[in-house]
Motif scaffolding. Structure first.
Motif, PDB file in Angstrom:
ATOM      1  N   LEU A  33       0.733  -1.159   0.465  1.00 54.97           N
ATOM      2  CA  LEU A  33      -0.123   0.238   0.460  1.00 54.97           C
ATOM      3  C   LEU A  33       1.078   1.408  -0.219  1.00 54.97           C
ATOM      4  O   LEU A  33       0.408   2.044  -0.448  1.00 54.97           O
ATOM      5  N   TRP A  36       1.773   2.205  -3.499  1.00 56.94           N
ATOM      6  CA  TRP A  36       0.799   2.556  -4.230  1.00 56.94           C
ATOM      7  C   TRP A  36       0.735   4.282  -4.096  1.00 56.94           C
ATOM      8  O   TRP A  36       0.136   4.321  -4.754  1.00 56.94           O
ATOM      9  N   ALA A  38      -0.579   5.103  -1.087  1.00 56.14           N
ATOM     10  CA  ALA A  38      -1.586   5.300  -0.429  1.00 56.14           C
ATOM     11  C   ALA A  38      -1.745   5.913   1.950  1.00 56.14           C
ATOM     12  O   ALA A  38      -0.584   6.666   1.646  1.00 56.14           O
ATOM     13  N   CYS A 119     -13.257   3.156  -2.166  1.00 56.21           N
ATOM     14  CA  CYS A 119     -12.102   2.187  -2.392  1.00 56.21           C
ATOM     15  C   CYS A 119     -11.153   2.281  -1.555  1.00 56.21           C
ATOM     16  O   CYS A 119      -9.780   1.330  -2.256  1.00 56.21           O
ATOM     17  N   ASP A 120     -11.189   2.794  -0.368  1.00 53.98           N
ATOM     18  CA  ASP A 120     -10.681   2.014   0.976  1.00 53.98           C
ATOM     19  C   ASP A 120     -10.509   0.564   1.081  1.00 53.98           C
ATOM     20  O   ASP A 120      -9.480  -0.111   0.305  1.00 53.98           O
ATOM     21  N   GLU A 123      -9.281  -1.028  -2.189  1.00 53.37           N
ATOM     22  CA  GLU A 123      -7.712  -1.171  -2.416  1.00 53.37           C
ATOM     23  C   GLU A 123      -6.874  -2.359  -1.389  1.00 53.37           C
ATOM     24  O   GLU A 123      -5.831  -2.786  -1.852  1.00 53.37           O
ATOM     25  N   ALA A 127      -4.506  -5.224  -2.651  1.00 49.88           N
ATOM     26  CA  ALA A 127      -2.730  -5.683  -1.889  1.00 49.88           C
ATOM     27  C   ALA A 127      -2.955  -6.757  -1.190  1.00 49.88           C
ATOM     28  O   ALA A 127      -1.775  -8.048  -1.025  1.00 49.88           O
ATOM     29  N   TRP A 154     -13.612  -3.571 -10.173  1.00 48.95           N
ATOM     30  CA  TRP A 154     -13.514  -2.433  -9.343  1.00 48.95           C
ATOM     31  C   TRP A 154     -12.188  -1.043  -9.767  1.00 48.95           C
ATOM     32  O   TRP A 154     -11.990  -0.723  -8.846  1.00 48.95           O
ATOM     33  N   LEU A 158      -9.765   2.265  -8.040  1.00 48.17           N
ATOM     34  CA  LEU A 158      -8.806   1.493  -7.510  1.00 48.17           C
ATOM     35  C   LEU A 158      -7.681   2.734  -8.111  1.00 48.17           C
ATOM     36  O   LEU A 158      -7.863   3.309  -8.894  1.00 48.17           O
ATOM     37  N   SER A 159      -6.918   2.687  -7.021  1.00 48.52           N
ATOM     38  CA  SER A 159      -5.528   4.102  -7.151  1.00 48.52           C
ATOM     39  C   SER A 159      -4.680   3.457  -8.632  1.00 48.52           C
ATOM     40  O   SER A 159      -4.656   2.586  -9.233  1.00 48.52           O
ATOM     41  N   ALA A 162      -2.408   0.894  -8.072  1.00 49.68           N
ATOM     42  CA  ALA A 162      -3.109  -0.826  -7.815  1.00 49.68           C
ATOM     43  C   ALA A 162      -3.527  -1.072  -8.973  1.00 49.68           C
ATOM     44  O   ALA A 162      -3.342  -2.614  -9.458  1.00 49.68           O
ATOM     45  N   ARG A 163      -4.123  -0.291  -9.547  1.00 48.63           N
ATOM     46  CA  ARG A 163      -4.765  -0.743 -11.612  1.00 48.63           C
ATOM     47  C   ARG A 163      -3.133  -1.581 -12.246  1.00 48.63           C
ATOM     48  O   ARG A 163      -3.382  -2.579 -12.675  1.00 48.63           O
TER      49      ARG A 163
END
Length: 174
Positions: A33, A36, A38, A119-120, A123, A127, A154, A158-159, A162-163
């Motif tokens: 995370l 990424w 986060a 989103c949280d 993500e 992970a 999703w 996703l950020s 993450a994508r």
């Protein structure tokens, strides 16, 4: 007590998990995370995401009455994310998450959760599951395709990093 001390005191170093121990898994998820980008509360939640157990991993390090204990170790917002993650009824919620529907496995209540929480949750789930699949070929063979399809649904939650991780993880599965 910081989160590492709390998790060790609760036996996370002795609990077997794909890739070694639950403690190692929790910190790998946190590290992913962070990589990424986060925000700190989400990364902190990654370090304790299985504290109350989950719909997919029943072993709990603490119970819901101990929410203040976990909050003291990782912060109130991070604990709230861990609680949301732990409370998810995956069979109901996963396929409806993009639309906001969430079922609490502890209470049975269905509610709409805000976009930021979706989103949280997405993500953190990505992970977690990518780490598990990296360390257990049998689980990857059994669940990889379904998870690839779920995570594609999703995409808007996703950020970008993450994508990209999802695309990289499943590139060879298609």
């Amino acid at each position: 007590m910081d989160v590492a001390e709390l998790l060790e005191a609760r036996g996370a170093r002795e609990i077997t998990h794909p890739g070694g121990t639950l403690l190692r898994h929790l910190f790998r998820v946190r590290d992913e995370l962070e990589e990424w980008g986060a925000r700190p509360d989400l990364s902190a939640a990654g370090s304790a995401h299985a504290f109350y157990g989950t719909d997919g991993f029943a072993t709990a390090l603490g119970d819901l009455a101990e929410r203040p204990v976990l909050a003291a170790a990782i912060g109130e917002e991070a604990e709230r994310i861990v609680h949301l993650y732990a409370s998810c009824d995956r069979g109901f919620t996963h396929r409806r998450l993009a639309d906001g529907a969430f079922k609490d496995r502890f209470t049975g209540l269905v509610r709409e959760i805000p976009f930021g929480d979706r989103c949280d949750f997405a993500e953190l789930t990505v992970a977690n599951e990518l780490d598990v699949l990296r360390h257990d070929a049998g689980l990857r063979a059994r669940y990889g395709r379904a998870l690839s399809e779920l995570f594609a649904s999703w995409d808007g939650l996703l950020s970008p990093r993450a994508r990209a991780a999802v695309r990289a993880a499943f590139r060879t599965d298609r």
